[in-house]
Enzyme design. Structure first.
Site, PDB file in Angstrom:
ATOM      1  N   HIS A  87      -2.737   1.281   0.853  1.00 38.15           N
ATOM      2  CA  HIS A  87      -2.915   1.678  -0.383  1.00 38.15           C
ATOM      3  C   HIS A  87      -4.412   2.196  -0.365  1.00 38.15           C
ATOM      4  O   HIS A  87      -5.084   2.332   0.568  1.00 38.15           O
ATOM      5  CB  HIS A  87      -2.605   0.724  -1.583  1.00 38.15           C
ATOM      6  N   HIS A  89      -6.969   1.881  -2.500  1.00 34.14           N
ATOM      7  CA  HIS A  89      -8.214   1.151  -2.847  1.00 34.14           C
ATOM      8  C   HIS A  89      -9.244   0.989  -1.856  1.00 34.14           C
ATOM      9  O   HIS A  89      -8.873   0.902  -0.390  1.00 34.14           O
ATOM     10  CB  HIS A  89      -7.609  -0.406  -3.202  1.00 34.14           C
ATOM     11  N   ASP A  91     -11.583  -0.893  -0.706  1.00 38.73           N
ATOM     12  CA  ASP A  91     -11.886  -2.027   0.334  1.00 38.73           C
ATOM     13  C   ASP A  91     -10.859  -2.143   1.639  1.00 38.73           C
ATOM     14  O   ASP A  91     -10.990  -2.611   2.366  1.00 38.73           O
ATOM     15  CB  ASP A  91     -11.769  -3.444  -0.590  1.00 38.73           C
ATOM     16  N   HIS A  92      -9.630  -1.177   1.397  1.00 39.00           N
ATOM     17  CA  HIS A  92      -8.864  -1.184   2.354  1.00 39.00           C
ATOM     18  C   HIS A  92      -9.003   0.337   3.057  1.00 39.00           C
ATOM     19  O   HIS A  92      -8.811   0.461   4.206  1.00 39.00           O
ATOM     20  CB  HIS A  92      -7.367  -0.815   1.835  1.00 39.00           C
TER      21      HIS A  92
HETATM   22 ZN    ZN Z   1      -5.857  -3.263  -3.636  1.00 37.40          ZN
END
Ligand code: ZN
Length: 276
Positions: A87, A89, A91-92
């Site tokens: 996804h 976000h 942090d990914h």
């Molecule tokens: Zn997330």
């Protein structure tokens, strides 16, 4: 991103040694926080006899981490052939562009806008890089664009933030919706019941070896929170902030902004179903 409530699994830090399953290795990103647990798990997935690997979630834009992912793959005799995102976000996904430059690979995600040099992913797509079989499973709810990846050969599913190794996840309203999230959990439950998935390889926290138990815990936790929110509203707590202070009283205040997103998702769900 996490909510609260304990799920079995201990905190851990540092570099993960050895494969988690026959085909999966984890490199932990150096971004621990209350919202990311120990940090983001960057997964390297490859057939044992192939020299090509798929990376799932390069993680934050951290040069040393991205290089550690490439080095870990190289030490196992692999080079990166494709990058996938669970996804959007940060942090990914924040490091995906730089990782694509370093590895000269395409990035694929549900949202074509996040894909670089490759197509967007859709339900039923199967990734076959290096002889792998990675099945794309749409699991909206944490975010609208959340995906899981089913790795049948290892009886495993990579869950991103849809299921975490510890605690529970946030329904990031308004992008994330509770009805979608409950449907996604049921979809994952059917993977555990009908397709033999026993291992959860999460986006944060430790590997879970009782996938069905984890899904049941998440469904029970959501039902419990929903009942608490309904009760809070009935007893006069009207605004999302009031409901958070009532229902999440025992949760560390640093997590209240995230809890408020989940509460907004729950209020929307209860309203749509005529329950409040
Ligand atoms: Zn997330």
């Amino acid at each position: 991103m996490t909510d609260a409530a304990a799920l079995p699994g201990q905190p851990r830090g540092g570099v993960i040694s050895g494969p988690a399953t026959a085909r999966a290795r984890c490199v932990l990103a150096p971004n621990p926080s209350p919202m990311t647990l120990d940090g983001t798990n960057t997964w390297i997935i490859a057939e044992p006899d192939s020299d090509l690997a798929v990376v799932i979630d390069p993680g934050p834009l951290d040069e040393a981490h991205l290089q550690a992912v490439i080095d870990t793959a190289a030490q196992a005799g692999k080079r990166i052939g494709l990058t996938l995102l669970t996804h959007h976000h940060a942090d990914h996904a924040e490091g995906a562009g730089r990782f694509a430059e370093l590895t000269r690979t395409a990035v694929r995600a549900l949202d074509p806008a996040l894909s670089l040099g490759g197509e967007g992913l859709a339900a039923g797509d199967v990734i076959t890089t290096g002889g792998l079989e990675l099945r794309v499973v749409p699991t909206p709810g944490h975010t609208a664009d959340s995906l899981c990846f089913h790795l049948p050969a290892d009886g495993a599913v990579l869950t991103g933030d849809t299921i975490l190794g510890r605690g529970t996840t946030v329904v990031a309203h308004p992008d994330g919706r509770l009805g979608d999230y409950l449907d996604s959990l049921r979809r994952l439950r059917s993977l555990t019941v009908d397709d033999g998935v026993s291992t959860v390889l999460p986006g944060h926290g430790p590997v879970l070896n009782d996938a069905q138990g984890a899904v049941e815990f998440y469904l029970a936790h959501r039902a419990h929170r929903l009942a608490q929110v309904e009760t809070a509203v009935e007893s006069g707590h009207r605004t999302p902030a009031e409901v958070v202070a009532n229902v999440y009283a025992e949760v560390d205040r640093s997590l209240w902004p995230a809890a408020e997103m989940s509460v907004r998702a729950q209020l929307e769900y209860l309203g749509e179903h005529g329950l409040i």
